[in-house]
Design a protein around this motif. Structure first.
Motif, PDB file in Angstrom:
ATOM      1  N   ALA A  87       7.189  28.312  16.718  1.00  0.00           N
ATOM      2  CA  ALA A  87       6.579  28.896  17.909  1.00  0.00           C
ATOM      3  C   ALA A  87       7.567  28.904  19.058  1.00  0.00           C
ATOM      4  N   LEU A  88       7.249  29.673  20.095  1.00  0.00           N
ATOM      5  CA  LEU A  88       8.073  29.704  21.306  1.00  0.00           C
ATOM      6  C   LEU A  88       7.161  29.626  22.519  1.00  0.00           C
ATOM      7  N   ASN A 127       5.042  38.176  29.921  1.00  0.00           N
ATOM      8  CA  ASN A 127       5.486  37.605  28.641  1.00  0.00           C
ATOM      9  C   ASN A 127       6.557  38.441  27.952  1.00  0.00           C
ATOM     10  N   ALA A 130       9.558  36.122  26.536  1.00  0.00           N
ATOM     11  CA  ALA A 130       9.179  35.344  25.353  1.00  0.00           C
ATOM     12  C   ALA A 130       8.997  36.244  24.145  1.00  0.00           C
ATOM     13  N   GLY A 131       8.380  37.397  24.343  1.00  0.00           N
ATOM     14  CA  GLY A 131       8.178  38.319  23.234  1.00  0.00           C
ATOM     15  C   GLY A 131       9.481  38.842  22.673  1.00  0.00           C
ATOM     16  N   ALA A 134      11.214  36.195  20.573  1.00  0.00           N
ATOM     17  CA  ALA A 134      10.585  36.036  19.267  1.00  0.00           C
ATOM     18  C   ALA A 134      10.950  37.182  18.327  1.00  0.00           C
ATOM     19  N   ASN A 143       3.304  32.575  20.283  1.00  0.00           N
ATOM     20  CA  ASN A 143       4.247  32.954  21.339  1.00  0.00           C
ATOM     21  C   ASN A 143       3.515  32.892  22.668  1.00  0.00           C
ATOM     22  N   THR A 145       3.588  32.283  27.109  1.00  0.00           N
ATOM     23  CA  THR A 145       4.258  32.215  28.399  1.00  0.00           C
ATOM     24  C   THR A 145       3.365  31.455  29.369  1.00  0.00           C
TER      25      THR A 145
END
Length: 331
Positions: A87-88, A127, A130-131, A134, A143, A145
């Motif tokens: 995950a992030l 986001n 983050a996207g 990923a 995922n 934020t």
């Protein structure tokens, strides 16, 4: 539930790109940092030069810094991204203020409000960074934020623990990133809660898991509290006291503290680690860079293994947060 541990980390900052540059800059008696008298930027950071031409034509600086930090972590420790359960979690303020303000301005100045460049629309989404991280690194776990300002990176670390505890991920890449752009500088200088000192940028990410074989530190507790009124010092003391109690650690055992922008004198005899003295006010990246500085300091300090460190941060008028770590002392 197993205790979350940090097994690897990376950073981009005014010291440079990568963990080695951060270690060197932090350890130097006088850190060489990029910027002028009132800014600290990542030196020579050009998105296309660092990340290549693919997918970077319209990429904003916040996304570029995020991808650079994640790439350093995955590149040096490829195992952190293996499998389908990585995950992030990204801590931010509002995403890219530059992108959001530029898009709004273009809609007001154009002949029609809808005469805007569609290529820049995704950059205005919180986001986005983050996207993109990923997608680029094929991280197909959760995922997330978190918009928390200065406390966002510690909240990301807290969220990582929740993902691990719920079995939603086996490894979480958690961190915080902030950009240095004209829009952010204007906000910092003119908003009610703006900072008027040296403004910096950067970010750091940490591989968080429950596999302790290669641990750099055990994450014993992470707490955050919403402020009721303006008594930040009282709230921070409550936060730290609760975190130490959860960790089962007496205050006398705290070896190092990274107080960040907290004005509370938390521990009389603890080693004070303050990367912001050289990196400047780094917003949502501040907690992540404080954590990186603690791990970097522990790795080069004899006898740090087994010691306790506390990281604290305040988002003025909103939230206080802190984390308690047991250091493993290895590089």
């Amino acid at each position: 539930m197993s205790t979350p541990v940090i097994t690897a980390w990376s950073a981009v900052s005014a010291f440079g790109i990568g963990r080695a540059a951060f270690d060197t800059g932090l350890a130097a008696p006088v850190g060489g940092v990029a910027g002028n008298a009132d800014t600290r930027e990542v030196p020579g950071f050009d998105i296309r030069d660092v990340l290549g031409p693919r997918g970077t034509r319209s990429m904003d600086r916040l996304t570029g810094l995020t991808l650079a930090a994640v790439a350093e972590l995955v590149g040096e420790h490829a195992a952190v991204a293996e499998g389908t359960d990585t995950a992030l979690v990204l801590g931010t303020t509002t995403g890219s203020a530059q992108s959001a303000m530029a898009f709004t301005r273009s809609s007001l100045e154009a002949e029609r409000p809808f005469y805007v460049d569609p290529a820049v629309v995704p950059n205005g989404v919180m986001n986005r960074a983050a996207g993109q991280a990923a997608i680029r690194h094929r991280l197909i776990g959760p995922n997330t934020t978190i918009a928390g300002g200065r406390v966002a990176a510690l909240q990301a670390l807290q969220y990582a623990g929740r993902l691990l505890g719920a079995g939603r991920a086996g490894t979480v890449l958690a961190g915080g990133v902030e950009e240095l752009t004209p829009a952010r500088l204007w906000l910092e200088r003119n908003s009610a809660q703006g900072r008027h000192g040296v403004i910096g940028e950067g970010g750091a990410f940490f591989a968080v898991t429950t596999d302790a074989r290669h641990a750099l530190a055990d994450v014993l507790a992470v707490r955050s509290l919403a402020l009721a009124g303006d008594d930040q010092e009282k709230a921070m003391r409550r936060c730290v006291t609760a975190a130490l109690a959860r960790a089962g650690v007496p205050a006398a055992e705290v070896w190092a503290v990274a107080p960040g922008n907290s004005t509370v004198e938390l521990f009389d005899d603890a080693v004070v680690i303050a990367p912001e003295d050289r990196l400047g006010e780094t917003g949502a990246a501040s907690g992540a860079l404080q954590l990186a500085a603690v791990l970097s300091t522990a790795a080069r300090t004899p006898g740090a293994a087994g010691r306790i460190a506390v990281i604290a941060s305040v988002e003025h008028g909103a939230v206080v947060a802190c984390a308690v770590l047991r250091l493993r002392g290895r590089s």
